[in-house]
Design an enzyme around this catalytic site. Structure first.
Site, PDB file in Angstrom:
ATOM      1  N   CYS A  51      32.554  42.441  44.099  1.00 17.53           N
ATOM      2  CA  CYS A  51      33.042  42.423  45.477  1.00 17.53           C
ATOM      3  C   CYS A  51      32.204  43.394  46.301  1.00 17.53           C
ATOM      4  O   CYS A  51      31.343  44.106  45.776  1.00 17.53           O
ATOM      5  CB  CYS A  51      34.517  42.826  45.516  1.00 17.53           C
ATOM      6  N   GLU A 173      42.726  54.650  40.840  1.00 20.78           N
ATOM      7  CA  GLU A 173      42.973  54.424  42.265  1.00 20.78           C
ATOM      8  C   GLU A 173      44.363  54.900  42.682  1.00 20.78           C
ATOM      9  O   GLU A 173      44.533  55.551  43.720  1.00 20.78           O
ATOM     10  CB  GLU A 173      42.812  52.938  42.599  1.00 20.78           C
ATOM     11  N   SER A 308      39.982  46.560  33.321  1.00 19.05           N
ATOM     12  CA  SER A 308      39.903  46.149  34.720  1.00 19.05           C
ATOM     13  C   SER A 308      41.213  45.521  35.167  1.00 19.05           C
ATOM     14  O   SER A 308      41.611  44.462  34.670  1.00 19.05           O
ATOM     15  CB  SER A 308      38.756  45.155  34.914  1.00 19.05           C
ATOM     16  N   SER A 309      41.875  46.149  36.119  1.00 18.86           N
ATOM     17  CA  SER A 309      43.165  45.661  36.600  1.00 18.86           C
ATOM     18  C   SER A 309      43.021  44.293  37.253  1.00 18.86           C
ATOM     19  O   SER A 309      43.784  43.371  36.973  1.00 18.86           O
ATOM     20  CB  SER A 309      43.759  46.667  37.594  1.00 18.86           C
ATOM     21  N   SER A 370      34.502  43.495  39.260  1.00 16.01           N
ATOM     22  CA  SER A 370      33.532  44.474  38.756  1.00 16.01           C
ATOM     23  C   SER A 370      32.608  43.866  37.697  1.00 16.01           C
ATOM     24  O   SER A 370      31.951  44.584  36.955  1.00 16.01           O
ATOM     25  CB  SER A 370      34.259  45.689  38.174  1.00 16.01           C
TER      26      SER A 370
END
Length: 381
Positions: A51, A173, A308-309, A370
């Site tokens: 992204c 985060e 990775s969420s 990602s």
């Protein structure tokens, strides 16, 4: 603190392209995101991979190495949740101060000559203050969507609203976001992982759950001395940008209804706030996954870091349509019959046997925000 790189985009662009571009993905983009090879129909999601926030973080890291070729450079944590990218940065001589790639260097070892990069997820306020106290040069790659959430929860704190954060309380985060609330003397927050945890708050607000139960279940994910009777009178909703967007919206509506039931619709604005902090890139990839599922593949492979969420939520969506597997890289395809993968609701990877459907078949592919194009292309090959 450097927040806009060093103006070396052109100098590192070809290096990044060489590391992460895939001719397979280029071909699929040029051919309506599909191809057929010897009975295998390949379907690629129309939104996938890096992204804009990840692009920026990787670009700044490469610029930093180019700007300071002879200085020690560190990351506070993984720059993004992708093992291939983090390993590439290690190969470039960038060390890590925490996590599974942690070097022997600690914060106390840092000097004013060192460069420290903040990852795309951001960093907690106290962590940044520690770095400033050491006199380090700081390069901030925090995603703009994350900063948008920070501004929202800071306003909640200033206005006396408790931030209800839909997120994973151990995720970098969410740790950084909650630390923004804690800057304010009366700042309060509570983190809810899912609708079940949000329902606890709703039940307390409407009088069907005790404060003790809320503290027992959510005290570990709340601000110090969290008091439901005091801190759930006025609430504002925010979310970790990589969460399942539909669930974030449902949680906001659940809390809105609870507040309306407790205080009445006329007084709702005094007790409830909700603004859209869902990341557009996360939303685009989740929408594209639904669109891919509607093409009725027999199987979907989702490529991305196991931690990775956003990738885990993509495979959760994919599983609504057909068998779906989350893999980190082509190395997880152990053989024609065995596959190493991770279920989104389980802590450890496992091995699936007899995973590929017989030919002819249709298989969908995508990658988390990602995941480099090359990692997805290698899996397709």
């Amino acid at each position: 603190m450097y927040r806009h790189g060093f103006g070396l985009n052109a100098e590192v662009e070809h290096v990044i392209e060489n590391d992460y571009r895939s001719p397979v993905i280029d071909y699929l983009r040029q051919n309506d995101f599909r191809a057929t090879v010897e009975g295998l129909e390949i379907l690629l999601a129309r939104e996938f991979g890096f992204c804009y926030g990840v692009d920026k973080a990787v670009d700044y890291a490469y610029q930093t190495r180019r700007m300071f070729p002879d200085r020690r450079i560190f990351l506070t944590a993984e720059i993004i949740h992708n093992p291939g990218v983090n390993q590439r940065l290690r190969e470039m001589g960038i060390e890590f101060l925490s996590g599974r790639y942690r070097s022997s260097v600690t914060y106390e070892d840092l000097t004013p000559q060192d460069i420290v990069i903040l990852p795309a997820f951001g960093a907690a306020v106290e962590e940044i203050e520690r770095l400033r106290a050491r006199g380090c040069t700081i390069v901030d790659t925090t995603c703009g969507s994350v900063i948008h959430v920070w501004k929202r929860v800071e306003k909640y704190a200033r206005d006396g609203f408790t931030a209800v954060i839909h997120g994973k309380y151990r995720h970098e985060e969410t740790i950084a976001t909650s630390s923004r609330v804690a800057q304010f003397p009366n700042g309060r927050y509570v983190i809810v992982r899912d609708k079940d945890e949000a329902q606890l708050l709703c039940d307390f607000i409407t009088g069907t759950c005790s404060a003790e139960v809320v503290r027992e279940r959510l005290g570990h994910a709340a601000s110090p001395n969290f008091d439901p009777a005091r801190d759930l009178v006025r609430v504002g909703i925010a979310n970790q940008t990589t969460m399942l967007s539909s669930e974030s919206l449902e949680i906001a509506e659940m809390l809105r209804r609870a507040m309306a039931a407790r205080y009445g619709e006329a007084a709702l604005n005094e007790h409830f706030r909700s603004f859209d902090t869902i990341c557009s890139a996360t939303q685009d990839r989740q929408d594209a996954m639904h669109a891919l599922g509607e093409l009725k593949p027999q199987l979907i492979l989702v490529v991305g870091g196991f931690n990775s969420s956003n990738t885990s939520h993509l495979v959760e969506i994919a599983a609504e349509y057909c068998p779906a597997y989350h893999i980190e890289s082509v190395a997880d395809i152990l053989s024609a019959e065995t596959l190493r993968h991770k279920h989104w609701a389980k802590p450890e990877a496992e091995v699936a046997h007899g995973w590929p459907p017989p030919l002819p078949t249709r298989i969908g592919f995508t990658g988390g925000a990602s995941t480099p194009d090359r990692a997805i292309g290698d899996v397709i090959l």
